[in-house]
Design an enzyme around this catalytic site. Structure first.
Site, PDB file in Angstrom:
ATOM      1  N   ASN A   1       0.871  -1.176   0.000  1.00 55.63           N
ATOM      2  CA  ASN A   1       0.000   0.000   0.000  1.00 55.63           C
ATOM      3  C   ASN A   1       0.909   1.228   0.000  1.00 55.63           C
ATOM      4  O   ASN A   1       1.482   1.576   1.031  1.00 55.63           O
ATOM      5  CB  ASN A   1      -0.887  -0.038   1.259  1.00 55.63           C
ATOM      6  CG  ASN A   1      -1.696   1.241   1.438  1.00 55.63           C
ATOM      7  OD1 ASN A   1      -1.769   2.073   0.528  1.00 55.63           O
ATOM      8  ND2 ASN A   1      -2.292   1.396   2.604  1.00 55.63           N
ATOM      9  N   TRP A   2       1.041   1.830  -1.175  1.00 54.87           N
ATOM     10  CA  TRP A   2       1.972   2.965  -1.290  1.00 54.87           C
ATOM     11  C   TRP A   2       1.441   4.227  -0.607  1.00 54.87           C
ATOM     12  O   TRP A   2       2.176   5.184  -0.437  1.00 54.87           O
ATOM     13  CB  TRP A   2       2.245   3.250  -2.763  1.00 54.87           C
ATOM     14  CG  TRP A   2       3.279   2.354  -3.365  1.00 54.87           C
ATOM     15  CD1 TRP A   2       3.822   1.242  -2.786  1.00 54.87           C
ATOM     16  CD2 TRP A   2       3.897   2.489  -4.647  1.00 54.87           C
ATOM     17  NE1 TRP A   2       4.740   0.671  -3.639  1.00 54.87           N
ATOM     18  CE2 TRP A   2       4.807   1.418  -4.788  1.00 54.87           C
ATOM     19  CE3 TRP A   2       3.770   3.402  -5.699  1.00 54.87           C
ATOM     20  CZ2 TRP A   2       5.592   1.251  -5.927  1.00 54.87           C
ATOM     21  CZ3 TRP A   2       4.547   3.226  -6.842  1.00 54.87           C
ATOM     22  CH2 TRP A   2       5.444   2.163  -6.952  1.00 54.87           C
ATOM     23  N   LYS A   3       0.162   4.256  -0.272  1.00 56.79           N
ATOM     24  CA  LYS A   3      -0.455   5.479   0.277  1.00 56.79           C
ATOM     25  C   LYS A   3      -0.128   6.649  -0.666  1.00 56.79           C
ATOM     26  O   LYS A   3      -0.069   6.451  -1.867  1.00 56.79           O
ATOM     27  CB  LYS A   3       0.022   5.707   1.722  1.00 56.79           C
ATOM     28  CG  LYS A   3      -0.139   4.443   2.575  1.00 56.79           C
ATOM     29  CD  LYS A   3       0.003   4.673   4.031  1.00 56.79           C
ATOM     30  CE  LYS A   3      -0.209   3.349   4.757  1.00 56.79           C
ATOM     31  NZ  LYS A   3      -0.231   3.470   6.188  1.00 56.79           N
TER      32      LYS A   3
ATOM     33  N   HIS B   1      -9.721   1.561   4.698  1.00 56.83           N
ATOM     34  CA  HIS B   1      -8.448   1.742   5.398  1.00 56.83           C
ATOM     35  C   HIS B   1      -8.672   2.712   6.559  1.00 56.83           C
ATOM     36  O   HIS B   1      -9.440   3.669   6.428  1.00 56.83           O
ATOM     37  CB  HIS B   1      -7.377   2.273   4.441  1.00 56.83           C
ATOM     38  CG  HIS B   1      -6.010   2.215   5.059  1.00 56.83           C
ATOM     39  ND1 HIS B   1      -5.584   3.153   5.965  1.00 56.83           N
ATOM     40  CD2 HIS B   1      -5.003   1.306   4.943  1.00 56.83           C
ATOM     41  CE1 HIS B   1      -4.363   2.827   6.379  1.00 56.83           C
ATOM     42  NE2 HIS B   1      -3.988   1.709   5.767  1.00 56.83           N
TER      43      HIS B   1
ATOM     44  N   GLU C   1      -7.059   5.079   7.595  1.00 56.56           N
ATOM     45  CA  GLU C   1      -6.798   6.487   7.257  1.00 56.56           C
ATOM     46  C   GLU C   1      -7.991   7.090   6.510  1.00 56.56           C
ATOM     47  O   GLU C   1      -8.301   8.269   6.670  1.00 56.56           O
ATOM     48  CB  GLU C   1      -5.494   6.596   6.447  1.00 56.56           C
ATOM     49  CG  GLU C   1      -4.283   6.385   7.356  1.00 56.56           C
ATOM     50  CD  GLU C   1      -3.067   5.749   6.696  1.00 56.56           C
ATOM     51  OE1 GLU C   1      -2.968   5.759   5.452  1.00 56.56           O
ATOM     52  OE2 GLU C   1      -2.203   5.229   7.439  1.00 56.56           O
TER      53      GLU C   1
ATOM     54  N   GLU D   1      -5.857  -4.736  10.375  1.00 57.81           N
ATOM     55  CA  GLU D   1      -4.820  -3.733  10.601  1.00 57.81           C
ATOM     56  C   GLU D   1      -5.089  -2.987  11.913  1.00 57.81           C
ATOM     57  O   GLU D   1      -5.850  -2.011  11.926  1.00 57.81           O
ATOM     58  CB  GLU D   1      -4.799  -2.721   9.454  1.00 57.81           C
ATOM     59  CG  GLU D   1      -4.460  -3.318   8.110  1.00 57.81           C
ATOM     60  CD  GLU D   1      -3.822  -2.288   7.198  1.00 57.81           C
ATOM     61  OE1 GLU D   1      -2.712  -2.539   6.725  1.00 57.81           O
ATOM     62  OE2 GLU D   1      -4.431  -1.223   6.967  1.00 57.81           O
TER      63      GLU D   1
ATOM     64  N   GLY E   1       2.156   2.209  10.684  1.00 61.72           N
ATOM     65  CA  GLY E   1       3.160   3.262  10.536  1.00 61.72           C
ATOM     66  C   GLY E   1       3.875   3.622  11.829  1.00 61.72           C
ATOM     67  O   GLY E   1       4.571   4.632  11.900  1.00 61.72           O
TER      68      GLY E   1
ATOM     69  N   SER F   1       2.987  -2.244  10.235  1.00 60.19           N
ATOM     70  CA  SER F   1       4.440  -2.344  10.451  1.00 60.19           C
ATOM     71  C   SER F   1       5.011  -3.727  10.141  1.00 60.19           C
ATOM     72  O   SER F   1       5.942  -4.187  10.800  1.00 60.19           O
ATOM     73  CB  SER F   1       4.814  -1.906  11.874  1.00 60.19           C
ATOM     74  OG  SER F   1       4.419  -0.560  12.083  1.00 60.19           O
TER      75      SER F   1
ATOM     76  N   GLY G   1       2.642  -1.121   4.218  1.00 56.69           N
ATOM     77  CA  GLY G   1       2.783   0.291   3.863  1.00 56.69           C
ATOM     78  C   GLY G   1       4.239   0.649   3.662  1.00 56.69           C
ATOM     79  O   GLY G   1       4.823   0.427   2.597  1.00 56.69           O
ATOM     80  N   GLY G   2       4.857   1.184   4.704  1.00 60.70           N
ATOM     81  CA  GLY G   2       6.233   1.688   4.625  1.00 60.70           C
ATOM     82  C   GLY G   2       7.209   0.763   3.904  1.00 60.70           C
ATOM     83  O   GLY G   2       7.964   1.207   3.027  1.00 60.70           O
TER      84      GLY G   2
HETATM   85  P1  PGA Z   1       2.543   0.227   7.565  1.00 59.70           P
HETATM   86  O1  PGA Z   1       1.122   0.479   6.874  1.00 59.70           O
HETATM   87  O2  PGA Z   1       3.070  -1.084   7.027  1.00 59.70           O
HETATM   88  O3  PGA Z   1       3.393   1.394   7.164  1.00 59.70           O
HETATM   89  O4  PGA Z   1       2.315   0.144   9.027  1.00 59.70           O
HETATM   90  C1  PGA Z   1       0.206  -0.555   6.657  1.00 59.70           C
HETATM   91  C2  PGA Z   1      -1.066  -0.001   6.089  1.00 59.70           C
HETATM   92  O5  PGA Z   1      -1.496   1.066   6.517  1.00 59.70           O
HETATM   93  O6  PGA Z   1      -1.682  -0.630   5.211  1.00 59.70           O
END
Ligand code: PGA
Length: 263
Positions: free
Chosen positions: A13-15, A99, A101, A171, A177, A217, A238-239
């Protein structure tokens, strides 16, 4: 429960990161790092603006392409929105819905998340339905109660016959994050609970074929132990998906875990 009935999915997930012009060099590097044999489904969920470039770079379908959100509407006067039809037309196979966010910053309710999942399914794609508790909910012992509610709300929108196309991502909000990962036991407990909810709603056959991912994470160091758990069928990353090397190492962890299971 036997994992052979479902896909292992490693989804990045590149956000809101990287540029469309970064896609070519990213995928060229990733390609050189991918294992020769396909051990799992790999997907990149990128900003809308990057989808075409990613599809072009991945014409051989080695990596599936997806989006991070979608409109609940089919078409019409909804300035700024992107429909499921448009994403399917670009060749997307997956769309993240709900998600944390989007729930937090766009105010997506459980109702909206369910409607988005249905829109994605109607166009032949798979929604990755995200659910997760806050730290406060976990500390108050409300995790499973809350997750059950979120999952059931989304499942109630799934059109008949499309049940097997859903993917669910657990999640925990406190792990996204933050560098703080759920332990493999914590993640397994919730993913197993999610599968129980799917079983109650749609029966055992659907429950054993739905992929449930862990996100929060996940990184090259903790991926193998999380992926070795019986109800964790992949990761939403994500990251660590922004660096080809880290992402490829997580994909490698699947082969490592599968190899150990076959021993
Ligand atoms: P993260 O993000 O791996 O940076 O914690 C995961 C996500 O939000 O899908």
């Amino acid at each position: 429960m036997n994992k052979k009935y479902r896909k292992t999915i490693i989804a990045g997930n590149w956000k809101m990161n990287l540029l469309p012009s970064d896609v070519k060099s990213f995928t060229e590097e990733l390609r050189t790092l991918l294992p020769k044999a396909k051990t799992c489904e790999v997907a990149l969920l990128v900003p809308y603006t990057h989808i075409s470039a990613l599809r072009r770079a991945m014409k051989d379908n080695r990596i599936s392409v997806g989006a991070q959100d979608v409109s609940v509407h089919d078409k019409g006067a909804y300035t700024g929105e992107i429909s499921a039809d448009m994403l399917a037309d670009l060749g997307a196979s997956y769309v993240i819905v709900g998600h944390s966010e989007c729930r937090q910053y766009h105010g997506d309710s459980d109702f909206t998340v369910g409607a988005k999942a249905a829109a994605v399914l109607e166009k032949g794609m798979s929604p990755i339905i995200c659910v997760g508790e806050s730290l406060e909910q976990r500390e108050r012992g409300l995790t499973m109660e809350y997750i059950t509610y979120q999952v059931l709300a989304a499942l109630s929108f799934v059109p008949e016959g499309k049940e097997r196309s859903i993917v669910i991502a657990y999640e925990p909000i406190w792990a996204i994050g933050t560098g703080k990962t759920a332990t493999k036991e914590e993640a397994q407990e919730v993913c197993e609970g999610i599968r129980d909810v799917v079983r109650e709603k749609f029966g055992a056959r659907v429950a054993r074929s739905v992929s449930i991912l862990y996100g929060g994470s996940m990184n090259p160091k903790n991926a193998a132990e999380l992926l070795s758990m019986p109800d964790i069928d992949g990761g939403l990353i994500g990251g660590a998906s922004l660096k080809p090397h880290d992402f490829a190492q997580i994909i490698d962890a699947v082969a490592q875990v599968t190899g150990e299971e076959q021993k």
